[in-house]
Design a protein around this motif. Structure first.
Motif, short mmCIF file in Angstrom:
data_model
loop_
_atom_site.label_atom_id
_atom_site.label_comp_id
_atom_site.label_asym_id
_atom_site.label_seq_id
_atom_site.Cartn_x
_atom_site.Cartn_y
_atom_site.Cartn_z
N SER A 218 0.83 -1.21 0.00
CA SER A 218 0.00 0.00 0.00
C SER A 218 0.86 1.26 0.00
CB SER A 218 -0.93 0.00 1.22
OG SER A 218 -0.18 -0.08 2.42
N GLY A 219 2.00 1.22 0.68
CA GLY A 219 2.87 2.38 0.74
C GLY A 219 3.62 2.65 -0.55
N ASP A 220 3.57 1.70 -1.49
CA ASP A 220 4.29 1.89 -2.76
C ASP A 220 3.48 2.70 -3.76
OD1 ASP A 220 5.51 -1.54 -2.70
OD2 ASP A 220 6.34 0.28 -1.82
N ILE A 221 2.16 2.72 -3.61
CA ILE A 221 1.31 3.27 -4.67
C ILE A 221 1.65 4.72 -4.97
CG2 ILE A 221 -1.05 3.85 -5.32
CD1 ILE A 221 -1.98 1.35 -3.91
N LEU A 222 1.66 5.57 -3.94
CA LEU A 222 1.92 6.99 -4.17
C LEU A 222 3.33 7.21 -4.71
CD1 LEU A 222 0.22 8.55 -1.02
CD2 LEU A 222 -0.72 8.28 -3.31
N GLN A 223 4.29 6.41 -4.22
CA GLN A 223 5.67 6.54 -4.70
C GLN A 223 5.74 6.27 -6.20
OE1 GLN A 223 8.56 7.49 -3.38
NE2 GLN A 223 9.69 7.02 -5.26
N TYR A 224 5.14 5.18 -6.65
CA TYR A 224 5.19 4.81 -8.07
C TYR A 224 4.35 5.76 -8.92
CZ TYR A 224 7.27 0.40 -6.54
OH TYR A 224 8.09 -0.55 -5.99
N MET A 225 3.24 6.24 -8.38
CA MET A 225 2.43 7.19 -9.14
C MET A 225 3.20 8.49 -9.37
SD MET A 225 -0.58 5.85 -9.87
CE MET A 225 -1.68 7.22 -10.09
N ASN A 226 3.89 8.96 -8.34
CA ASN A 226 4.70 10.17 -8.50
C ASN A 226 5.86 9.93 -9.46
OD1 ASN A 226 3.17 11.72 -6.73
ND2 ASN A 226 4.32 11.06 -4.93
N GLU A 227 6.44 8.76 -9.37
CA GLU A 227 7.61 8.43 -10.19
C GLU A 227 7.24 8.28 -11.68
OE1 GLU A 227 9.58 4.89 -8.85
OE2 GLU A 227 10.17 4.35 -10.89
N LEU A 228 6.10 7.63 -11.96
CA LEU A 228 5.78 7.26 -13.34
C LEU A 228 4.83 8.25 -14.03
CD1 LEU A 228 5.18 3.45 -12.73
CD2 LEU A 228 7.24 4.52 -13.65
N GLU A 229 3.98 8.96 -13.26
CA GLU A 229 2.95 9.83 -13.84
C GLU A 229 2.21 9.09 -14.98
OE1 GLU A 229 4.79 14.25 -12.97
OE2 GLU A 229 4.79 13.50 -15.01
N PRO A 230 1.59 7.98 -14.67
CA PRO A 230 1.01 7.13 -15.72
C PRO A 230 -0.29 7.68 -16.30
CG PRO A 230 0.47 6.26 -13.56
CD PRO A 230 1.39 7.43 -13.32
N THR A 231 -0.55 7.27 -17.53
CA THR A 231 -1.85 7.53 -18.16
C THR A 231 -2.83 6.41 -17.83
OG1 THR A 231 -0.73 8.63 -20.00
CG2 THR A 231 -3.01 7.95 -20.37
N ILE A 232 -2.31 5.20 -17.74
CA ILE A 232 -3.11 4.03 -17.38
C ILE A 232 -2.50 3.39 -16.14
CG2 ILE A 232 -3.96 1.75 -18.09
CD1 ILE A 232 -3.73 2.66 -20.98
N VAL A 233 -3.35 3.07 -15.17
CA VAL A 233 -2.92 2.30 -13.99
C VAL A 233 -3.62 0.96 -14.04
CG1 VAL A 233 -2.90 2.16 -11.49
CG2 VAL A 233 -2.52 4.37 -12.60
N HIS A 234 -2.81 -0.09 -14.01
CA HIS A 234 -3.33 -1.47 -14.18
C HIS A 234 -3.00 -2.25 -12.92
CE1 HIS A 234 -4.06 -5.12 -16.86
NE2 HIS A 234 -3.60 -5.65 -15.72
N PHE A 235 -4.03 -2.72 -12.21
CA PHE A 235 -3.84 -3.58 -11.04
C PHE A 235 -4.09 -5.02 -11.45
CE2 PHE A 235 -3.28 -0.52 -7.74
CZ PHE A 235 -4.03 0.60 -8.09
#
Length: 351
Positions: A202-219
C-alpha cells in the motif's frame, strides 16, 4: 461479516443439529433396550423357584431400570441442546436473509444508477446532433485534443500475488509478457511504455504514481467480494485495501485517464473511480487466469493501434469469444458521465 460467512454459519448450525439428533436417537434406543431388559428380568423374577434366583433377577431388573433412566436423562439434555441450536439457526437464517436482501438491493440500485447515467448521456448526444454549429465546434475541439495528446503514454502495471491470498499462484509474469508482446506488434509501439512494479504494498502506490505519472494504472492480482484490493504487507502476506482508499488516490493524479482492475470482484471499484478518471474497467465476479491474460493483452494491443478505450474494450471481449473462453460478460467498462468515446483515445495519431 460477508454473506459467505453467514451461509457457512447456517450450514454449521444445521450440521450440529443433525449430529445432536443422531446422538439423541442413540440414547433413546439405549433407553428402550434397557427398559426391555428390565422388564425381562422382572418377569424372570416372578417365575424364580429359589430365593437366590429371585434376588439376582430383581437386582438385574433394578440395574437395567437405572440404565434406562440414565439414557432418558441424557436424551432430554440433548433435546434441550437441539432446541437451543434451533433458536440459533432461526437467528442465523434471518441474518443471512437480511444480508442477501441488502446485496441484491445494492446491485439493483447500482444498475439503475448506471442505466440512468447512460440514458442521460444518450439524451445529451441526441440534443447536440440537432445543433450543426455546436457539432462543428465540438469536432474542432476534439481534433485539438487529439493534437494535444502526449507523444508517449505510460502504463503502470502493478502486480501483487501474496502467498496468503490464494491457494495457487497467479501467472502475472505471463500477463506482462503477453501485453508487452502485443504492444510491440502495434502501430504505435513507441508511444506506449509499459512499466511493471511487483509485490506491491500500500505504501508503494503513491511513490510509483509520483515516479511514473502514468496515463493508465493497471492492477493485476486479487480482489475480494467486499470491494477490497489485495496487496501485501512487509511479510509478504495479504493486505486488504478498502474501496475508498483506492478511489481517493486517483483524485490526486490528473495524468490518469484509465484505471484497469484485472482483479476479481472489482465492479464497484471501477464504477467509483469514474468520479476522478475518464474510464475504468473492473470484473463483476471472479475471472480465470487465462481469460485475464487474453483480455488484457488484446486491450493494450488495440490501444497501441490508436483505438479508443471503448473500442479496445470491445476488442478484448471479442478476443475471449474467439478463443472460446466463456467469460466475456465478466469485464465491465465504466465511463465518466459526459465523456464521449472520441475523447477516450489515448495514443496520439500519426501525422
Amino acid at each position: 461479516m460477508s454473506i459467505d460467512m453467514y451461509r457457512r454459519q447456517v450450514i454449521q448450525i444445521r450440521s450440529g443439529i443433525a449430529r445432536l439428533t443422531e446422538q439423541k436417537a442413540r440414547e433413546v434406543q439405549k433407553a428402550a433396550d434397557a427398559g426391555k431388559k428390565s422388564l425381562a428380568a422382572q418377569s424372570a423374577a416372578t417365575k424364580a423357584t429359589s430365593t437366590s434366583t429371585l434376588q439376582t433377577k430383581q437386582r438385574e431388573a433394578r440395574r437395567h431400570a437405572d440404565d434406562q433412566a440414565k439414557h432418558e436423562r441424557e436424551a432430554a439434555k440433548i433435546e434441550k441442546k437441539i432446541a437451543d441450536e434451533q433458536r440459533k439457526l432461526v437467528g442465523a437464517q434471518k441474518r443471512l436473509d437480511n444480508e442477501e436482501a441488502k446485496a441484491f438491493k445494492k446491485r439493483n440500485d447500482e444498475q439503475k444508477r448506471q442505466q440512468a447515467a447512460q440514458q442521460q448521456q444518450f439524451r445529451a448526444v441526441e440534443s447536440s446532433l440537432t445543433h450543426h454549429e455546436l457539432l462543428h465546434r465540438e469536432t474542432i475541439a476534439r481534433v485539438d485534443r487529439l493534437s494535444a495528446l502526449p507523444e508517449e503514454i505510460v502504463v503502470a502495471f502493478f502486480a501483487t500475488d501474496p502467498a496468503t491470498a490464494s491457494d495457487r499462484r497467479l501467472l502475472l509474469d505471463e500477463e506482462v509478457r503477453e501485453i508487452q508482446h502485443k504492444i510491440r506488434l502495434s502501430d504505435h509501439r513507441d508511444a506506449v511504455k509499459l512499466e511493471s512494479r511487483w509485490a506491491l504494498r500500500s505504501g508503494d502506490i503513491l511513490q510509483y504514481m509520483n515516479e511514473l505519472e502514468p496515463t493508465i494504472v493497471h492492477f493485476s492480482g486479487h480482489g475480494t467480494n467486499q470491494d477490497e484490493l489485495v496487496l501485501q504487507d512487509r511479510n509478504g502476506d495479504a493486505a486488504f485495501i478498502s474501496l475508498a482508499s483506492i478511489v481517493n488516490t486517483f483524485e490526486l493524479y490528473d495524468s490518469v485517464r484509465l484505471v484497469f482492475f484485472n482483479t476479481c470482484h472489482s465492479y464497484n471499484q471501477a464504477a467509483a473511480c469514474t468520479q476522478y478518471v475518464d474510464a475504468a474497467i473492473g470484473m463483476n465476479q471472479t475471472i480465470g487466469d487465462t481469460a485475464a491474460r487474453v483480455f488484457s493483452a488484446q486491450f493494450y494491443s488495440a490501444i497501441g493501434f490508436g483505438k479508443s478505450i471503448p473500442n479496445a474494450f470491445k476488442q478484448a471481449k471479442n478476443a475471449l469469444m474467439l478463443e472460446g473462453i466463456p467469460e466475456e460478460s465478466t469485464p465491465e467498462l465504466h465511463v465518466r458521465t459526459g465523456v464521449d468515446e472520441t475523447d477516450l483515445v489515448l495514443v496520439k495519431p500519426k501525422s
